[in-house]
Scaffold this motif. Structure first.
Motif, PDB file in Angstrom:
ATOM      1  N   CYS A   1       2.874  15.123  55.772  1.00 39.88           N
ATOM      2  CA  CYS A   1       3.564  15.356  54.222  1.00 39.88           C
ATOM      3  C   CYS A   1       4.304  17.273  54.917  1.00 39.88           C
ATOM      4  O   CYS A   1       5.566  17.118  53.963  1.00 39.88           O
ATOM      5  CB  CYS A   1       3.343  15.081  53.493  1.00 39.88           C
ATOM      6  N   LEU A   2       3.743  17.552  55.126  1.00 41.34           N
ATOM      7  CA  LEU A   2       5.032  18.923  55.674  1.00 41.34           C
ATOM      8  C   LEU A   2       5.692  19.325  56.320  1.00 41.34           C
ATOM      9  O   LEU A   2       6.861  19.257  56.280  1.00 41.34           O
ATOM     10  CB  LEU A   2       3.662  19.728  56.174  1.00 41.34           C
ATOM     11  N   SER A   3       5.655  18.510  57.173  1.00 43.74           N
ATOM     12  CA  SER A   3       7.075  18.187  58.245  1.00 43.74           C
ATOM     13  C   SER A   3       8.069  17.465  57.556  1.00 43.74           C
ATOM     14  O   SER A   3       9.460  17.750  57.401  1.00 43.74           O
ATOM     15  CB  SER A   3       6.455  17.385  59.636  1.00 43.74           C
TER      16      SER A   3
ATOM     17  N   VAL B   1       8.167  12.160  41.757  1.00 38.57           N
ATOM     18  CA  VAL B   1       7.799  10.514  40.898  1.00 38.57           C
ATOM     19  C   VAL B   1       7.178  10.399  41.573  1.00 38.57           C
ATOM     20  O   VAL B   1       6.575  10.409  43.129  1.00 38.57           O
ATOM     21  CB  VAL B   1       9.034   9.779  40.745  1.00 38.57           C
ATOM     22  N   ARG B   2       5.787   9.583  40.437  1.00 38.54           N
ATOM     23  CA  ARG B   2       4.504   9.008  41.410  1.00 38.54           C
ATOM     24  C   ARG B   2       4.895   7.458  40.675  1.00 38.54           C
ATOM     25  O   ARG B   2       5.149   7.421  39.255  1.00 38.54           O
ATOM     26  CB  ARG B   2       3.449  10.031  40.876  1.00 38.54           C
ATOM     27  N   VAL B   3       4.016   6.463  41.193  1.00 40.94           N
ATOM     28  CA  VAL B   3       4.156   5.184  40.584  1.00 40.94           C
ATOM     29  C   VAL B   3       2.291   5.207  39.856  1.00 40.94           C
ATOM     30  O   VAL B   3       1.811   5.004  40.922  1.00 40.94           O
ATOM     31  CB  VAL B   3       4.161   4.094  42.049  1.00 40.94           C
TER      32      VAL B   3
ATOM     33  N   ILE C   1       8.044  10.557  46.764  1.00 34.73           N
ATOM     34  CA  ILE C   1       7.737   9.285  45.747  1.00 34.73           C
ATOM     35  C   ILE C   1       6.342   9.683  46.295  1.00 34.73           C
ATOM     36  O   ILE C   1       5.572   9.816  47.947  1.00 34.73           O
ATOM     37  CB  ILE C   1       8.204   8.247  46.574  1.00 34.73           C
ATOM     38  N   SER C   2       5.453  10.161  45.404  1.00 36.30           N
ATOM     39  CA  SER C   2       4.017  10.580  45.929  1.00 36.30           C
ATOM     40  C   SER C   2       3.274   8.847  45.826  1.00 36.30           C
ATOM     41  O   SER C   2       3.519   7.892  45.234  1.00 36.30           O
ATOM     42  CB  SER C   2       3.327  11.428  44.639  1.00 36.30           C
ATOM     43  N   PHE C   3       2.487   8.512  46.850  1.00 36.98           N
ATOM     44  CA  PHE C   3       1.495   7.018  46.780  1.00 36.98           C
ATOM     45  C   PHE C   3      -0.083   8.493  46.559  1.00 36.98           C
ATOM     46  O   PHE C   3      -0.670   6.854  46.227  1.00 36.98           O
ATOM     47  CB  PHE C   3       1.649   6.827  48.219  1.00 36.98           C
ATOM     48  N   ASP C   4       0.114   8.342  45.700  1.00 34.25           N
ATOM     49  CA  ASP C   4      -1.489   9.532  45.754  1.00 34.25           C
ATOM     50  C   ASP C   4      -1.521   8.752  43.865  1.00 34.25           C
ATOM     51  O   ASP C   4      -1.688  10.261  43.352  1.00 34.25           O
ATOM     52  CB  ASP C   4      -2.172  10.324  46.563  1.00 34.25           C
ATOM     53  N   GLY C   5      -0.729   8.512  42.978  1.00 33.26           N
ATOM     54  CA  GLY C   5      -0.732   8.157  41.822  1.00 33.26           C
ATOM     55  C   GLY C   5      -1.546   8.470  41.737  1.00 33.26           C
ATOM     56  O   GLY C   5      -1.413   9.390  40.018  1.00 33.26           O
ATOM     57  N   ALA C   6      -2.934   8.352  41.854  1.00 29.48           N
ATOM     58  CA  ALA C   6      -4.139   8.785  40.771  1.00 29.48           C
ATOM     59  C   ALA C   6      -4.520  10.507  41.142  1.00 29.48           C
ATOM     60  O   ALA C   6      -4.979  10.874  39.693  1.00 29.48           O
ATOM     61  CB  ALA C   6      -5.510   8.041  41.309  1.00 29.48           C
ATOM     62  N   ARG C   7      -4.058  11.377  41.480  1.00 26.64           N
ATOM     63  CA  ARG C   7      -3.789  12.734  41.422  1.00 26.64           C
ATOM     64  C   ARG C   7      -2.609  13.252  41.317  1.00 26.64           C
ATOM     65  O   ARG C   7      -2.983  14.482  40.774  1.00 26.64           O
ATOM     66  CB  ARG C   7      -5.011  12.762  42.784  1.00 26.64           C
ATOM     67  N   ASP C   8      -1.626  12.983  41.857  1.00 27.29           N
ATOM     68  CA  ASP C   8      -0.613  13.233  42.123  1.00 27.29           C
ATOM     69  C   ASP C   8       0.591  13.075  40.673  1.00 27.29           C
ATOM     70  O   ASP C   8       1.636  12.426  40.059  1.00 27.29           O
ATOM     71  CB  ASP C   8       0.400  13.209  43.402  1.00 27.29           C
TER      72      ASP C   8
ATOM     73  N   PHE D   1       8.208   9.207  51.722  1.00 29.71           N
ATOM     74  CA  PHE D   1       6.748   9.345  50.474  1.00 29.71           C
ATOM     75  C   PHE D   1       5.823  10.260  51.136  1.00 29.71           C
ATOM     76  O   PHE D   1       5.486  10.434  52.558  1.00 29.71           O
ATOM     77  CB  PHE D   1       6.372   7.802  50.925  1.00 29.71           C
ATOM     78  N   ILE D   2       4.925  10.450  50.399  1.00 30.61           N
ATOM     79  CA  ILE D   2       4.256  11.964  51.093  1.00 30.61           C
ATOM     80  C   ILE D   2       3.341  11.491  49.471  1.00 30.61           C
ATOM     81  O   ILE D   2       3.204  11.004  48.783  1.00 30.61           O
ATOM     82  CB  ILE D   2       4.992  13.634  50.671  1.00 30.61           C
ATOM     83  N   TYR D   3       2.109  12.802  49.981  1.00 32.89           N
ATOM     84  CA  TYR D   3       0.829  12.967  48.496  1.00 32.89           C
ATOM     85  C   TYR D   3       0.506  14.453  48.543  1.00 32.89           C
ATOM     86  O   TYR D   3       0.903  15.373  49.889  1.00 32.89           O
ATOM     87  CB  TYR D   3      -0.003  12.441  48.833  1.00 32.89           C
ATOM     88  N   THR D   4       0.792  15.139  47.786  1.00 30.18           N
ATOM     89  CA  THR D   4       1.148  16.488  47.431  1.00 30.18           C
ATOM     90  C   THR D   4      -0.949  17.022  48.456  1.00 30.18           C
ATOM     91  O   THR D   4      -0.791  18.112  48.862  1.00 30.18           O
ATOM     92  CB  THR D   4       0.654  17.101  46.415  1.00 30.18           C
TER      93      THR D   4
END
Length: 211
Positions: free
Chosen positions: A85-87, A145-147, A116-123, A76-79
């Motif tokens: 997330c870099l690691s 993917v995002r949710v 999977i991104s948990f920052d769905g609004a931006r990602d 689980f990441i966000y961009t």
């Protein structure tokens, strides 16, 4: 004197019994360890949350995880993340290199990677595509993917035990792990980032095993 000895013995026995119960017969010593043991004993199916991502046509996460069988390693990441997330991205790049080597050697990997991104609004899918390109992700092996629905995203994070806390400045504090899913779309094991080889070995074993 004898009474004191007996009381000490009873105290020690009580402490031993409590420790045994709290640590699942001395198998775990932390909440995270208990979570991992629970997942290993009772695999966790993902809820049917809708997902979006570059070149992803599956309508929901269970469909994405079960397409083509095999096993999937998930993070689980966000961009916009510039720390943890870099690691995770570096770990997944190394996993991807190992899977590409399998493919070059003529072996069907049977293992896929999913971020999977948990920052769905931006990602949105475009942002995920740019992020994937920056990591040189092979779309045949590693998808993003995002949710998009906030309520579904929260339900997914809660089901899988992923902790995400907004810091009020557009970033997040979150835990990091490599989650392994089987061909039935169930989370079956959890590994630390430092255990990426163990995660890969287990996923390979899972992919070869009849489901």
């Amino acid at each position: 004197m004898l009474r004191t000895v007996l009381l000490c013995v009873l105290f020690l026995l009580g402490g031993w019994a409590a420790a045994r119960w709290l640590t699942c017969d001395f198998q775990v010593w932390t909440d995270e360890g208990a979570r991992r043991l629970e997942v290993a004993l009772r695999p966790v199916p993902v809820p049917p949350v809708a997902v979006q991502g570059p070149a992803v046509t599956a309508p929901d996460l269970p469909a994405l995880l079960t397409t083509d069988g095999g096993a999937t390693i998930v993070d689980f990441i966000y961009t916009h993340c510039e720390t943890l997330c870099l690691s995770l991205g570096s770990s997944f790049q190394q996993l991807q290199a190992a899977l590409q080597a399998d493919r070059t050697a003529g072996h069907t990997p049977g293992v896929r990677l999913l971020s999977i991104s948990f920052d769905g609004a931006r990602d949105d899918p475009a942002a995920l595509q740019a992020y994937a390109r920056g990591l040189r992700a092979d779309p045949a092996l590693w998808r993003f993917v995002r949710v998009p629905d906030g309520a579904q995203q929260r339900a997914l994070l809660r089901r899988l035990g992923v902790v995400v806390v907004p810091d009020g400045r557009g970033n997040y504090e979150h835990n990091a792990a490599l989650l392994v899913f089987d061909a039935r779309g169930r989370m079956v094991r959890i590994f630390d980032m430092a255990e990426q080889q163990m995660a890969l070995d287990y996923a390979r074993h899972l992919a070869r095993r009849p489901q």
